[in-house]
Structure formats: C-alpha cells, structure tokens
Design an enzyme around this catalytic site. Sequence first.
Site, PDB file in Angstrom:
ATOM      1  N   CYS A  10      23.044  29.197 -18.526  1.00 14.10           N
ATOM      2  CA  CYS A  10      22.784  30.199 -19.553  1.00 14.10           C
ATOM      3  C   CYS A  10      21.966  29.588 -20.690  1.00 14.10           C
ATOM      4  CB  CYS A  10      24.130  30.633 -20.127  1.00 14.10           C
ATOM      5  SG  CYS A  10      24.365  32.358 -20.180  1.00 14.10           S
ATOM      6  N   PRO A  11      21.026  30.225 -21.292  1.00  9.44           N
ATOM      7  CA  PRO A  11      20.480  31.554 -21.001  1.00  9.44           C
ATOM      8  C   PRO A  11      19.172  31.470 -20.205  1.00  9.44           C
ATOM      9  CG  PRO A  11      19.718  30.849 -23.146  1.00  9.44           C
ATOM     10  CD  PRO A  11      20.417  29.668 -22.515  1.00  9.44           C
TER      11      PRO A  11
END
Lengths: 67, 350
Positions: A10-11
């Site tokens: 992430c991200p």
Amino acid sequence: MSIDARGRACPEPVLMTKKSLSANPEGVEILVDNVTAMENIKRFATNQGYQVTVEEQGEDYLLKITK
Amino acid sequence: MKAKTLVIIAGVVVGVFALLLTAFGNPANMGFCIACFIRDTAGGLKLHSAGVVQYVRPEIIGLVLGAFIVSLVSKEFSPRAGSAPGSRFVLGFFMMIGALVFLGCPLRMMLRIAGGDLNAIVGLVGFVAGILIGIAFLNKGFSLKRAYKISKADGYIFPAIQVVLLVLLLGLPALLAFSAEGPGSMHAPIALALIAGLVVGGVAQKSRLCTAGGIRDAILLKDFTLLTGFIVIIAVVLIGNIALNNFNLGFEGQPIAHNDGLWNFLGMALVGWAAVLLGGCPLRQLILSGEGNVDSAITAVGMLIGAAFAHNFGLASSGQGPTLNGQIAVIIGFIVVAAIGFTNLQKGDA
C-alpha cells in the site's frame, strides 16, 4: 495498457493506477494479488468517474478500468 | 460506502476497548500503544532490563492472532515476503526509536490527544510532516519492490510465535520479567487485554485501519476513508474521557509524556516518514503480519529490537524529557530513513 501491481505494498497499486490513468485516460487493466489492493483501486477509479469490473484469475484479480 | 462503514465500526471498537483497558488497569492514555506494548514485551522477554517497562502484553498477541483468525476465515490469509525485508527491518527499528522518543505510537498519540495532552498535538504535527516527506518520496517513485507468494507454513510462523508467548505468559510466567512498578506494572487483566487485542485485530484486519494510511490517503489520493477511522477513535475516546472525568487539557503533568516540543515533533516525524515508506503504521504492520505478510513480521521484529536498543542504550524518553542519546538516535534515524528513501527511487518512474 496493462499493469502488473502484484505483490506491491500500500498505496503503490493505487499510485500505479493513478499514474497509468493520467497517461491513458481512456482506461487501463491492472493485475493485483490481494483484496485490499483490489478494493483500493476500485474505490479510487470509481471516485474518478471510471467504470471498474473485477475478474478473478486464480488467486489474482484483474481490474478493467474504463470510461 | 462499505469500506467507510467498516472503518467507522473499527474506530468505535478501538475507542471503546482503549477506554476499557485504561479503566481496568492500563496506564493513562495507553489503552493501546503498539510501540509501548512491544517495548514492554521486549522487557518481559528480558531483551532489555528497564525494570519499569517489562510485561509480555497480551494485547499484541491478540492483535496478531485476531488478524490471523479473521484473515483465515475470510480467505485473505496470504503468506508473502520478499519486498526489501532488510530495509523494512531497519525502518521498523527507527520507527520504534521515534515513537519512544515521543512516548507513543500514532495510536497512543491519538489517545493522548483524546485525553487532552496537548504535547500529542505537537506530535501530530510532526507525524503529518513526516507523512508529507514520505509522500514526496512516493511521488518520486519510491518503492520497496514487490513481495512474492511464499509457503503457507512460513506465514504461520509469526502467529505461532504469539501462541508461544501466550503459553509462556499463562503457563511459565517464571521465565518472564514483570515490572513491579512503573507503566509495565499497570495493566488490565490478561483475559480482557487478550480479548481486546483479538477483537481489535479482527476489525483492523477487515477495515484496513491504519493511522498513517489515513493521513496519507487523504493528502495523496483525496480519499478520506481511513482518516474517518482516525477521527472516530479520537472522538469516541474524547467523549469517554470527558464522561469518566479523565480529560485534562494542557501540556504539563500529562501521564507518561514529556513536554519537549521539538523532540515530540521530530520523534513523530520520524515515525510518519518511516510508516509511509513501509506502507503502514505500527498497528498495521502487526495486522499484516497476522495475515501472513512476513515482511511486516520482520518489521515488527525490527520494532522489538529497536525497543530493546532504546532501553539498553538510554534512547527512550521519560516523563522528564528526551535523552541526549535519544536525540542522536532520532537524527541517525532521519539519515538512515533518507538513505533508504533515496536508494529505492525507481528510475524512469519519477
């Protein structure tokens, strides 16, 4: 335009989608390998006004993002 | 909408359990603190010998196992590793140093804010500053590269270690160290702490709750889903504290805190920066390790070793303020995190 975002933390999957969409505003395909990334990309693309379909490919997910 | 609902539920659950844990014995404004609890666990395992912070915290065991169980049930348990584990270990180490100079992880920072501790607002400003630096690196193409699928058995190891810790805590406590005084001696009953960890671990897994992710997504993607959880936690605990007469607004005399603004700011800035490069805050690292992410498990081990170093070498702050060694360690942390940041910029991706 097709991107492989499998295994990314992430991200990154969302950022890869964002970057790719700004270069290919008509739409892109993205392959991810976890539900979190799939949901995050779906949410991002939907918020940007795109249509998103998700296709399960074994343990991976192929997201097709179109206008 | 569904994601936001889950995050709101998670925020309420975290807030309520934080209040309960404090009411039943945890230190003030420390219903949860991933950094403090890993530090206490390091002490309980005699990895450091600071007598006041030694206790194998059942909350940590519960968080990992709660995420593990829920991810198994929802078929999201997916063992993986190989995304720069060495860098992640070091980032985890310095994330812990930053947190122990501030005296709390981002989650405790939120609980401190909800308790009226204005030093934590200074910490929050630092945290946001660190996240902004992290975002700048992401925008320049920072990546720790991809992880790969690994064997199921490898993914089970970190959760299994938590089971071993629980067995030691319940069955062989004589092997462990327990603080007789100080924060390590203040704790809710084991059953409540374990249940709190399990439930919060479960909802955090489902909701992807992340203290750093909330601010990061809001700034980077204009996505306020995770930030909602951040705000709900503060709101729930704030209301609870006011109702229970535990709200004390000010900078002075706050529980397990110091009022050196510069180092509160810098400590949390280091945490924010490292958390963005890692892809998640200390809480999120524990949850991911429960889901079989061994890179996150390595990060958690980095935090554990960081905590041991912090107390073996006098890096952690006390109520009196930061130490000189701690200040030097934070500066070294910034240099190391910057080095990891610059060396992992992907060419042609900027």
